[in-house]
Design a protein around this motif. Structure first.
Motif, PDB file in Angstrom:
ATOM      1  N   TYR A  95       0.827  -1.204   0.000  1.00  0.00           N
ATOM      2  CA  TYR A  95       0.000   0.000   0.000  1.00  0.00           C
ATOM      3  C   TYR A  95       0.865   1.259   0.000  1.00  0.00           C
ATOM      4  CZ  TYR A  95      -3.706   3.244   1.452  1.00  0.00           C
ATOM      5  OH  TYR A  95      -4.588   4.286   1.517  1.00  0.00           O
ATOM      6  N   ILE A  96       1.854   1.285   0.903  1.00  0.00           N
ATOM      7  CA  ILE A  96       2.676   2.491   1.012  1.00  0.00           C
ATOM      8  C   ILE A  96       3.554   2.674  -0.220  1.00  0.00           C
ATOM      9  CG2 ILE A  96       4.599   1.384   2.230  1.00  0.00           C
ATOM     10  CD1 ILE A  96       3.156   4.929   2.809  1.00  0.00           C
ATOM     11  N   LEU A  97       4.014   1.560  -0.800  1.00  0.00           N
ATOM     12  CA  LEU A  97       4.814   1.659  -2.028  1.00  0.00           C
ATOM     13  C   LEU A  97       3.973   2.215  -3.180  1.00  0.00           C
ATOM     14  CD1 LEU A  97       6.847  -1.696  -1.936  1.00  0.00           C
ATOM     15  CD2 LEU A  97       7.707   0.622  -1.539  1.00  0.00           C
ATOM     16  N   THR A  98       2.730   1.739  -3.269  1.00  0.00           N
ATOM     17  CA  THR A  98       1.825   2.237  -4.310  1.00  0.00           C
ATOM     18  C   THR A  98       1.505   3.714  -4.080  1.00  0.00           C
ATOM     19  OG1 THR A  98       0.821   0.041  -4.483  1.00  0.00           O
ATOM     20  CG2 THR A  98      -0.389   1.862  -5.462  1.00  0.00           C
ATOM     21  N   SER A 142       4.784   4.729 -18.849  1.00  0.00           N
ATOM     22  CA  SER A 142       5.394   3.618 -18.103  1.00  0.00           C
ATOM     23  C   SER A 142       5.077   3.718 -16.614  1.00  0.00           C
ATOM     24  CB  SER A 142       6.903   3.601 -18.317  1.00  0.00           C
ATOM     25  OG  SER A 142       7.225   3.362 -19.673  1.00  0.00           O
ATOM     26  N   ALA A 143       5.199   4.932 -16.077  1.00  0.00           N
ATOM     27  CA  ALA A 143       4.925   5.138 -14.657  1.00  0.00           C
ATOM     28  C   ALA A 143       3.453   4.891 -14.345  1.00  0.00           C
ATOM     29  CB  ALA A 143       5.318   6.550 -14.248  1.00  0.00           C
ATOM     30  N   ILE A 144       2.580   5.286 -15.248  1.00  0.00           N
ATOM     31  CA  ILE A 144       1.137   5.064 -15.063  1.00  0.00           C
ATOM     32  C   ILE A 144       0.828   3.570 -15.046  1.00  0.00           C
ATOM     33  CG2 ILE A 144      -1.098   5.277 -16.220  1.00  0.00           C
ATOM     34  CD1 ILE A 144      -0.227   8.090 -17.094  1.00  0.00           C
ATOM     35  N   LYS A 145       1.471   2.821 -15.935  1.00  0.00           N
ATOM     36  CA  LYS A 145       1.256   1.380 -15.988  1.00  0.00           C
ATOM     37  C   LYS A 145       1.722   0.723 -14.691  1.00  0.00           C
ATOM     38  CE  LYS A 145       2.209  -2.729 -18.771  1.00  0.00           C
ATOM     39  NZ  LYS A 145       2.899  -3.281 -19.967  1.00  0.00           N
ATOM     40  N   ARG A 146       2.886   1.133 -14.194  1.00  0.00           N
ATOM     41  CA  ARG A 146       3.408   0.572 -12.941  1.00  0.00           C
ATOM     42  C   ARG A 146       2.473   0.878 -11.777  1.00  0.00           C
ATOM     43  NH1 ARG A 146       8.331   2.667 -14.845  1.00  0.00           N
ATOM     44  NH2 ARG A 146       8.152   4.432 -13.388  1.00  0.00           N
ATOM     45  N   CYS A 147       1.958   2.084 -11.786  1.00  0.00           N
ATOM     46  CA  CYS A 147       1.054   2.494 -10.712  1.00  0.00           C
ATOM     47  C   CYS A 147      -0.239   1.681 -10.728  1.00  0.00           C
ATOM     48  CB  CYS A 147       0.746   3.986 -10.862  1.00  0.00           C
ATOM     49  SG  CYS A 147       0.271   4.799  -9.336  1.00  0.00           S
ATOM     50  N   LYS A 148      -0.769   1.446 -11.912  1.00  0.00           N
ATOM     51  CA  LYS A 148      -1.982   0.636 -12.042  1.00  0.00           C
ATOM     52  C   LYS A 148      -1.729  -0.802 -11.603  1.00  0.00           C
ATOM     53  CE  LYS A 148      -4.411   3.137 -15.736  1.00  0.00           C
ATOM     54  NZ  LYS A 148      -4.908   3.039 -17.130  1.00  0.00           N
ATOM     55  N   ASN A 149      -0.560  -1.330 -11.979  1.00  0.00           N
ATOM     56  CA  ASN A 149      -0.209  -2.697 -11.583  1.00  0.00           C
ATOM     57  C   ASN A 149      -0.064  -2.816 -10.070  1.00  0.00           C
ATOM     58  OD1 ASN A 149      -0.186  -3.566 -14.238  1.00  0.00           O
ATOM     59  ND2 ASN A 149       2.016  -3.317 -14.497  1.00  0.00           N
ATOM     60  N   SER A 150       0.520  -1.802  -9.464  1.00  0.00           N
ATOM     61  CA  SER A 150       0.678  -1.795  -8.005  1.00  0.00           C
ATOM     62  C   SER A 150      -0.681  -1.747  -7.312  1.00  0.00           C
ATOM     63  CB  SER A 150       1.524  -0.594  -7.565  1.00  0.00           C
ATOM     64  OG  SER A 150       2.850  -0.720  -8.024  1.00  0.00           O
ATOM     65  N   GLU A 152      -3.459  -2.885  -8.572  1.00  0.00           N
ATOM     66  CA  GLU A 152      -4.076  -4.193  -8.792  1.00  0.00           C
ATOM     67  C   GLU A 152      -3.556  -5.207  -7.765  1.00  0.00           C
ATOM     68  OE1 GLU A 152      -4.507  -7.590 -12.316  1.00  0.00           O
ATOM     69  OE2 GLU A 152      -3.633  -5.633 -12.768  1.00  0.00           O
ATOM     70  N   LYS A 153      -2.255  -5.146  -7.483  1.00  0.00           N
ATOM     71  CA  LYS A 153      -1.678  -6.040  -6.474  1.00  0.00           C
ATOM     72  C   LYS A 153      -2.252  -5.735  -5.099  1.00  0.00           C
ATOM     73  CE  LYS A 153       2.720  -7.658  -4.574  1.00  0.00           C
ATOM     74  NZ  LYS A 153       4.190  -7.525  -4.594  1.00  0.00           N
ATOM     75  N   THR A 154      -2.438  -4.463  -4.814  1.00  0.00           N
ATOM     76  CA  THR A 154      -3.032  -4.064  -3.537  1.00  0.00           C
ATOM     77  C   THR A 154      -4.443  -4.632  -3.400  1.00  0.00           C
ATOM     78  OG1 THR A 154      -1.784  -1.987  -3.632  1.00  0.00           O
ATOM     79  CG2 THR A 154      -3.567  -2.097  -2.043  1.00  0.00           C
ATOM     80  N   LYS A 155      -5.196  -4.615  -4.498  1.00  0.00           N
ATOM     81  CA  LYS A 155      -6.566  -5.159  -4.480  1.00  0.00           C
ATOM     82  C   LYS A 155      -6.555  -6.666  -4.227  1.00  0.00           C
ATOM     83  CE  LYS A 155     -11.040  -5.086  -5.085  1.00  0.00           C
ATOM     84  NZ  LYS A 155     -11.373  -6.518  -5.003  1.00  0.00           N
ATOM     85  N   LYS A 156      -5.607  -7.373  -4.819  1.00  0.00           N
ATOM     86  CA  LYS A 156      -5.513  -8.820  -4.603  1.00  0.00           C
ATOM     87  C   LYS A 156      -5.201  -9.128  -3.149  1.00  0.00           C
ATOM     88  CE  LYS A 156      -4.129 -10.043  -9.319  1.00  0.00           C
ATOM     89  NZ  LYS A 156      -3.042 -10.590 -10.181  1.00  0.00           N
ATOM     90  N   LEU A 157      -4.329  -8.320  -2.549  1.00  0.00           N
ATOM     91  CA  LEU A 157      -4.010  -8.507  -1.136  1.00  0.00           C
ATOM     92  C   LEU A 157      -5.216  -8.185  -0.256  1.00  0.00           C
ATOM     93  CD1 LEU A 157      -0.428  -6.943  -1.103  1.00  0.00           C
ATOM     94  CD2 LEU A 157      -1.003  -9.354  -0.774  1.00  0.00           C
TER      95      LEU A 157
END
Length: 216
Positions: A95-98, A142-150, A152-157
């Protein structure tokens, strides 16, 4: 206490009193040499005694099953709580990384947007918001894609936390924190409105995300 177990214990207790009653009737019939009382006591004792033993056995079996189930449920709850605590640490870390990624990206977009306004003003050009936003999105793809992926990972957690939510811990706080983070990420990955509107929303969400993180 379980309602069914409580009812079985009450019925078993009543049946035991009936057994005692017929036993007394049989004893009185024997001592008084009254055939009717002896027959009623004997027959009643036989029937009620059988019912009592059946109820006693059934209650014992149900009691064993019930407490075994309680033990299993307690073990499952304990395992879920352990998993929740472990996953909550992963959630907060991601969460904090995102949030940091989103904050850095938002600040970069705000700076680019402001620079575009300043440049347009200096050159006496008509400022085009749509073109400016489009350029910002292209430059930070690229940064937007990374942010969206992060995110998405937060949602899975968060989903894992939901699966292991026993009510022991405040899952709602985690769900609320994700909602705020999602709003922030959605804003910076799809900026819209005026520079002032974007800046104010971004600042408010940035503060809110930090606030809810501290409450986890």
């Amino acid at each position: 206490m379980n309602i069914i177990l409580g009812a079985l214990l009450i019925i078993t207790g009543i049946t035991f009193l009936v057994v005692i009653g017929f036993g007394i009737t049989l004893l009185l019939g024997i001592t008084s040499k009254k055939q009717t009382a002896r027959s009623v006591g004997k027959f009643g004792l036989f029937i009620s005694g059988g019912i009592f033993l059946g109820m006693l056995l059934g209650t014992g079996i149900y009691n064993g099953i019930y407490h075994h189930q309680l033990k299993v449920e307690e073990q499952e709850k304990s395992a879920m709580n352990t998993a929740f605590r472990k996953e909550s640490k992963e959630y907060k870390s991601n969460y904090i990384l995102t949030a940091i990624e989103a904050e850095n990206l938002g600040n970069k977009e705000k700076k680019s947007w402001g620079n575009a306004i300043t440049k347009s003003s200096r050159n006496n050009d008509d400022f085009n918001v749509d073109r400016t936003v489009s350029n910002i999105l292209d430059d930070n793809a690229s940064a937007i894609k990374r942010c969206k992926n992060s995110l998405e990972k937060t949602k899975k957690l968060l989903d894992k936390l939901s699966e292991n939510d026993t009510g022991e811990y405040s899952y709602k706080e985690y769900a609320d924190s994700y909602a705020e983070l999602r709003r922030m990420v959605n804003l910076i990955t799809s900026p819209s409105g005026s520079y002032s509107t974007f800046s104010n929303k971004f600042s408010d969400l940035d503060d809110k995300v930090s606030e809810v993180y501290e409450s986890l």
